[in-house]
Design a protein around this motif. Structure first.
Motif, PDB file in Angstrom:
ATOM      1  N   ARG A   1     -39.743 -15.412 -26.274  1.00 55.12           N
ATOM      2  CA  ARG A   1     -39.556 -16.606 -25.456  1.00 55.12           C
ATOM      3  C   ARG A   1     -39.542 -17.893 -26.300  1.00 55.12           C
ATOM      4  O   ARG A   1     -40.032 -17.902 -27.429  1.00 55.12           O
ATOM      5  CB  ARG A   1     -40.671 -16.708 -24.406  1.00 55.12           C
ATOM      6  CG  ARG A   1     -40.539 -15.630 -23.363  1.00 55.12           C
ATOM      7  CD  ARG A   1     -41.670 -15.626 -22.366  1.00 55.12           C
ATOM      8  NE  ARG A   1     -41.525 -14.443 -21.531  1.00 55.12           N
ATOM      9  CZ  ARG A   1     -40.829 -14.430 -20.383  1.00 55.12           C
ATOM     10  NH1 ARG A   1     -40.267 -15.538 -19.926  1.00 55.12           N
ATOM     11  NH2 ARG A   1     -40.705 -13.311 -19.696  1.00 55.12           N
TER      12      ARG A   1
ATOM     13  N   PHE B   1     -39.283 -19.640 -20.826  1.00 57.92           N
ATOM     14  CA  PHE B   1     -38.199 -18.693 -20.546  1.00 57.92           C
ATOM     15  C   PHE B   1     -37.795 -17.957 -21.821  1.00 57.92           C
ATOM     16  O   PHE B   1     -38.236 -18.318 -22.928  1.00 57.92           O
ATOM     17  CB  PHE B   1     -37.008 -19.384 -19.886  1.00 57.92           C
ATOM     18  CG  PHE B   1     -36.528 -20.628 -20.585  1.00 57.92           C
ATOM     19  CD1 PHE B   1     -35.596 -20.563 -21.609  1.00 57.92           C
ATOM     20  CD2 PHE B   1     -36.999 -21.893 -20.196  1.00 57.92           C
ATOM     21  CE1 PHE B   1     -35.146 -21.710 -22.246  1.00 57.92           C
ATOM     22  CE2 PHE B   1     -36.551 -23.042 -20.838  1.00 57.92           C
ATOM     23  CZ  PHE B   1     -35.627 -22.962 -21.863  1.00 57.92           C
ATOM     24  N   GLU B   2     -36.950 -16.957 -21.659  1.00 60.48           N
ATOM     25  CA  GLU B   2     -36.568 -16.166 -22.818  1.00 60.48           C
ATOM     26  C   GLU B   2     -35.545 -16.886 -23.689  1.00 60.48           C
ATOM     27  O   GLU B   2     -34.742 -17.674 -23.193  1.00 60.48           O
ATOM     28  CB  GLU B   2     -36.017 -14.807 -22.354  1.00 60.48           C
ATOM     29  CG  GLU B   2     -37.145 -13.931 -21.868  1.00 60.48           C
ATOM     30  CD  GLU B   2     -36.672 -12.572 -21.376  1.00 60.48           C
ATOM     31  OE1 GLU B   2     -35.447 -12.328 -21.380  1.00 60.48           O
ATOM     32  OE2 GLU B   2     -37.537 -11.774 -20.994  1.00 60.48           O
TER      33      GLU B   2
ATOM     34  N   ALA C   1     -31.819 -17.759 -22.739  1.00 58.96           N
ATOM     35  CA  ALA C   1     -31.668 -17.642 -21.290  1.00 58.96           C
ATOM     36  C   ALA C   1     -30.896 -18.807 -20.674  1.00 58.96           C
ATOM     37  O   ALA C   1     -30.281 -18.669 -19.618  1.00 58.96           O
ATOM     38  CB  ALA C   1     -33.031 -17.522 -20.626  1.00 58.96           C
ATOM     39  N   LYS C   2     -30.946 -19.947 -21.341  1.00 58.46           N
ATOM     40  CA  LYS C   2     -30.288 -21.127 -20.744  1.00 58.46           C
ATOM     41  C   LYS C   2     -29.125 -21.551 -21.625  1.00 58.46           C
ATOM     42  O   LYS C   2     -29.217 -22.516 -22.392  1.00 58.46           O
ATOM     43  CB  LYS C   2     -31.279 -22.288 -20.614  1.00 58.46           C
ATOM     44  CG  LYS C   2     -32.585 -21.946 -19.939  1.00 58.46           C
ATOM     45  CD  LYS C   2     -32.593 -22.373 -18.499  1.00 58.46           C
ATOM     46  CE  LYS C   2     -33.892 -21.892 -17.833  1.00 58.46           C
ATOM     47  NZ  LYS C   2     -33.832 -21.958 -16.381  1.00 58.46           N
TER      48      LYS C   2
END
Lengths: 476, 95, 486
Positions: free
Chosen positions: C146, C406-407, C410-411
């Motif tokens: 993450r 978040f991972e 991921a974004k």
């Protein structure tokens, strides 16, 4: 077709502070490249601007001098463009809220009438550095000593109608900034630079024609030439049925022509926005009043006073007030000798002639005001004649001793001993019987001959009034 | 507000960024998405609101007009990509 | 010892339980062990750190008892450090060695700290995940799959993994508070103008503010004592007296009025995070505080306004990187324009270029009023919302981020990334002080609680955060680093 010329000038004046607008670097002219560029001037990361108080005061001083609205709240903006002499990639300037708003100044036209020229605004901004194009294997060298020097950009209304008017306006501006001591106004060194917006339109037309902006004009003479050249060019284009392109042109003084600056042709989009590293500059009445109190008497007011106080002609007064130093010199001469008219003649004719001939500034005059005053005082008290005074004046350039000792040592003292003069007159009359007869027969013109002979015999030292009186008496 | 390729190229030029023709499409799409986010601002009326440039209502401090900086040219030019005879060198500037 | 707070370390140093040299060696050892995996540091200053530690021990034996003397710190690599490479996470400044110190660095040096090194960050502080750094992603010590948050992700990860006792950070839209939340540490952003920006590489001038990432509110107060104050070199630095920010830490919260913005508990907030925040509220109630809902009606426009103002200012702030005086220059430019364009395109990463483009567009002819001016107006509305709220409450409380870390990867959509800062951005637009403190975990990942104070009410924010930390021990939670040693 009759054309009318419309000109507006943008004049950049370097303010004569000690340090830069936003940093503590020196702005002295002529330093070795990049020795006056600190980490802020070089736009190193994280460096920030702080406004120079003196630069702000100088801008306000100018505003007050031209009766302008003073921006009690001025705002700096970033003007964005890339150029190697612009380290931050933006120039800090003022767009919507300049320190100096609308004002005006008057110029004198050739026929002696006055004309008021509007000043739209004057804003503070940073100067850029210099690109040197001498060949470094196809490269340009960048010197950032000048980057960040405080500038006041003075923008006129398009009120000027000829190159001559533009020059008169520029000279007036020059005179004012020098009076205010906010810039040395040295055009050759770039401390005063002028861009001219020029357009022409058919006489009687009220719409403005398309204008061009001519940059890089660095002397009064070139302003006139560049504008005349540009007006001529525009007339030719229009009369050939062409159209004027709105563009930036560069004046080339070597070839006496203007040419399009292609590099600036790509429509610039400066993306102005308020400079977030600076806060609004807010000043109050007391700040402005303190500056107002230190304003010197300006040329127009001084001229009026000279006419009233010294009974000078408007023209003579105008000549004497062109620079603050000259006017101050003149007043010091008057204070010393007491004769305003004689002082005006000596300062504007003899002294100015000397300075012009040698290209000296008045501050560098080898003859101080006090010494010139002393010299004039000796004319007034009949120690010497006006003519002899010119000889003394010449001698004063070489000889630093007092006026009196120069007169003494050179034996130039006027002869006022009536016995001595009488002797001279008798001799002249005795030696020229023919002329005496002519005179007595009514040929009065011969009188001048006797004066000349007697003066010559006295080596110019005889008091002219006494000589005249005696001659008249003896020739009766 | 959607951005097309030619606008992307214009903006890239203003910002002196090089954008490959192949990239331009994608960049235009990304920026268009961001502009859509930004355009949410248009949903409210701000006609009577004064802009706020700084969070705090403070004014500019002034600096005394003093030369406080010494010459550090040599040290400063050590980090320059190209300098000669005290000057920063760049490809020839054409006027 | 290395896991302790600055306050505790300060006491241990003062009592002679440990020397600064021992402590510094311990942190350097730990950096050696874990930095390969975490990538929290870009530069480690082993030699100079040990010298500083020796000097600190010497000063102490000479009677110096400054509270931060000999305490090892890491600087975000956005602060210029004289003689030490300052990259700002960018290839553009990969080899940039500033000949000057940032005021923040100068002040910490004067306080006697030991500088361990420079921490990783999103390039030019543009990012919320530390994935935009030219020097590689930073990993979250709680779960290396993450992100640590950003842009001060290196500082947050370093503090969380005990690679340093404390770290500096900068916060333009949440860049201290959000990574602090993701990494389970304390992150504090002072009021705009409280700490000098001189020597801090600029991202968005009217929003950037230096602050701290550390292990407790008390530590943050001690750090602010060292950092705060007027700096004549920064026109936006505020001429307002500083106080001893530790003096009121133990004030009672009896009667404290806490405001809960309804907008911060709306759609988008993870239910588990919300539960943690509601639990925290109960702690505050038990300490005598009263809770009141407040309305920040323009909060939803904060991200929009921010993504005009910040890129616009950045587009100009980053124009100085032109390859002329320092920084990256492309190889063999054919002409001036080629030098500009290639140096900047090769020197900047994708996100930085994207924001420069957005900012350039927003300022370009014809769009100024619709974008920049509009955003500044909304900025005023947002600030007015806060001013109105503070007429009714003393402090505003909510989640720092809608969810936990978040991972990585991921974004990938920029807009989704931008919306990460929905609770923090408005605080920057308004210029207020804010803190993020750990307030629980969700699936083993830390949850951040944000407290926001009035202009210059830093002491009040510290007081409220400290009282929470005295009555909970979320801030004592440590990630398990087993298996990461190298």
């Amino acid at each position: 077709m009759q054309w009318e010329t419309v000109i507006g000038l943008e004049v950049h004046v370097q303010l004569s502070t000690q340090s830069k607008l936003f940093s503590g670097s020196s702005i002295q002219f002529g330093a070795e490249p990049n020795t006056q560029a600190n980490i802020f001037d070089l736009a190193l990361p994280g460096t920030l601007p702080v406004l120079n108080e003196e630069a702000l005061k100088m801008a306000v001083r100018f505003g007050l001098a031209i009766g302008a609205e003073i921006g009690m709240r001025s705002v700096f903006d970033r003007k964005n463009y890339f150029y190697p002499d612009l380290p931050k990639g933006y120039q800090v300037s003022q767009l919507d809220f300049p320190t100096v708003g609308k004002g005006s100044l008057s110029i004198e036209l050739e026929d002696g009438t006055e004309k008021t020229i509007g000043v739209t605004r004057a804003h503070m901004e940073e100067d850029a550095g210099k690109s040197l194009h001498e060949d470094f294997q196809g490269a340009s060298g960048i010197d950032l000593n000048r980057a960040g020097t405080p500038l006041l950009e003075i923008v006129s209304e398009p009120d000027l109608r000829s190159a001559e008017e533009a020059v008169a306006y520029l000279k007036k501006l020059h005179s004012i900034i020098r009076y205010l001591d906010i810039s040395d106004g040295n055009m050759a060194q770039g401390s005063m630079r002028c861009d001219a917006n020029v357009s022409i339109r058919p006489a009687g037309e009220s719409e403005l024609g398309t204008r061009t902006e001519t940059k890089n004009i660095n002397s009064f003479k070139f302003v006139e030439k560049a504008i005349n050249h540009e007006v001529q060019r525009q007339q030719e284009v229009l009369e050939d049925g062409g159209r004027i392109v709105q563009e930036t042109r560069l004046y080339d003084s070597d070839r006496d022509e203007t040419r399009s600056m292609r590099s600036k042709e790509v429509a610039n989009d400066y993306r102005y926005f308020p400079e977030p590293d600076l806060l609004p500059v807010v000043i109050d009445e007391s700040f402005v009043n303190a500056i107002r109190e230190t304003l010197p008497e300006l040329p127009d007011a001084k001229r009026v006073r000279f006419v009233e106080e010294y009974k000078l002609s408007d023209y003579d007064a105008g000549v004497l007030v062109t620079s603050r130093e000259l006017a101050e010199y003149y007043e010091a001469v008057v204070a010393r000798c007491g004769d305003a008219k004689l002082s005006a003649n000596w300062v504007s004719v003899e002294l100015q002639g000397l300075l012009n001939k040698n290209d000296w500034e008045i501050s560098a005059s080898p003859i101080q005001a006090e010494r010139l005053g002393d010299l004039i005082a000796r004319i007034i008290d009949n120690t010497i004649s006006g003519k002899i005074a010119k000889t003394v004046f010449e001698a004063m350039l070489e000889d630093a001793s007092s006026v009196d000792s120069i007169i003494e040592s050179k034996g130039l003292k006027q002869v006022t001993d009536s016995g001595a003069i009488e002797k001279l007159v008798d001799e002249v009359i005795a030696n020229n019987p023919e002329q005496v007869e002519q005179y007595r027969a009514g040929k009065e013109k011969v009188f001048g001959f006797f004066v000349g002979q007697a003066m010559k015999a006295s080596k110019g030292k005889a008091n002219p009034a006494q000589l005249n009186d005696l001659l008249k008496e003896k020739l009766k | 507000m959607a951005l097309d390729k030619s606008e992307v190229e214009k903006i890239a030029h203003l910002a002196r960024l090089h954008i490959d023709t192949e990239e331009a499409e994608e960049v235009a799409g990304r920026i268009t998405d961001i502009l859509a986010l930004i355009d949410q601002m248009q949903s409210i009326d701000t006609a009577t609101t004064e802009p706020l440039a700084h969070p705090l209502d403070v004014v500019q401090r002034l600096r005394a007009d003093e030369v406080t900086e010494a010459n550090h040219r040599d040290e400063l030019q050590e980090i320059a990509p190209s300098a000669q005879e005290g000057l920063y060198l760049v490809p020839r500037v054409i006027e | 010892m290395i896991e302790r707070t600055v306050a505790e370390i300060s006491t241990a140093l003062a009592s002679g339980d440990i020397s600064s040299v021992e402590l510094t060696q311990a942190y350097l050892h730990r950096i050696e062990q874990y930095n390969t995996d975490l990538n929290a540091f870009i530069t480690v200053c082993e030699e100079s750190a040990l010298e500083q530690a020796k000097a600190a021990d010497k000063s102490r034996s000479d009677g110096d008892c400054k509270p931060l003397l000999g305490v090892p710190l890491a600087h975000k690599d956005i602060f210029c450090t004289k003689g030490v490479t300052t990259t700002c996470g960018s290839r553009m400044l990969q080899n940039f060695v500033p000949p000057y110190d940032a005021t923040v660095v100068e002040k910490f040096n004067a306080a006697g700290v030991v500088t361990l090194g420079k921490t990783n960050m999103d390039e030019f502080a543009m990012g919320s995940s530390n994935e935009t750094s030219f020097f590689g992603v930073v990993k979250n010590p709680w779960d290396t799959a993450r992100v640590p948050g950003g842009s001060s992700g290196g500082s947050a990860a370093a503090v969380a993994a005990d690679l340093c006792a404390m770290a500096t950070g900068t916060d333009t839209g949440g860049s201290i508070r959000q990574p602090a939340a993701f990494c389970g540490v304390t992150g504090f952003k002072p009021s705009y103008g409280r700490v000098s920006r001189w020597g801090m590489v600029a991202f968005a001038s009217s929003l950037d503010q230096a602050g701290s990432i550390c292990k407790s509110a008390e530590d943050a107060a001690m750090m602010l004592n060292a950092m705060a104050g007027l700096d004549e070199k920064d026109s936006t630095s505020i001429d307002k007296a500083t106080v001893d920010y530790t003096a009121t830490l133990n004030d009672s919260l009896e009667g404290l009025k806490i405001g809960i913005p309804i907008q911060h508990f709306a759609e988008g907030l993870s239910a588990e995070v919300e539960q943690n925040i509601l639990d925290a509220l109960k702690v505050y109630e038990s300490l005598g505080a009263t809770i009141k809902e407040i309305d920040l009606p323009n909060n939803h426009l904060s991200v929009s306004a921010y993504y005009v103002i910040a890129p616009a200012e950045a587009s100009a702030n980053l124009s100085r990187y032109d390859g002329v005086r320092y920084g990256y220059r492309c190889a063999e430019p054919v002409d001036l324009e080629d030098m500009y364009k290639r140096s900047r395109s090769e020197g900047f990463g994708e996100e930085v270029k994207r924001r420069i483009m957005v900012g350039t567009y927003a300022l370009s002819a014809g769009f100024y009023d619709a974008y920049y001016r509009k955003a500044q107006k909304i900025r005023r509305l947002i600030r007015n919302d806060f001013l109105a709220a503070f007429k009714e409450v003393d402090i505003i409380l909510g989640p720092t981020s809608p969810h936990t870390a978040f991972e990585l990867g991921a974004k990938s959509d920029p807009v989704a990334m931008y919306l990460e800062d929905i609770y923090t951005i408005a605080v920057n637009l308004a210029g207020l002080p804010g803190i993020s403190i750990p307030a629980g975990t969700v699936n083993g990942l830390p949850v951040g609680l944000q407290l926001v104070g009035e202009d210059f009410a830093e002491a009040k924010v510290f007081n409220a955060a400290h009282q929470f930390q005295k009555n909970t021990d979320w801030h004592r939670n440590k990630p398990d680093l087993t298996g990461m040693e190298s």
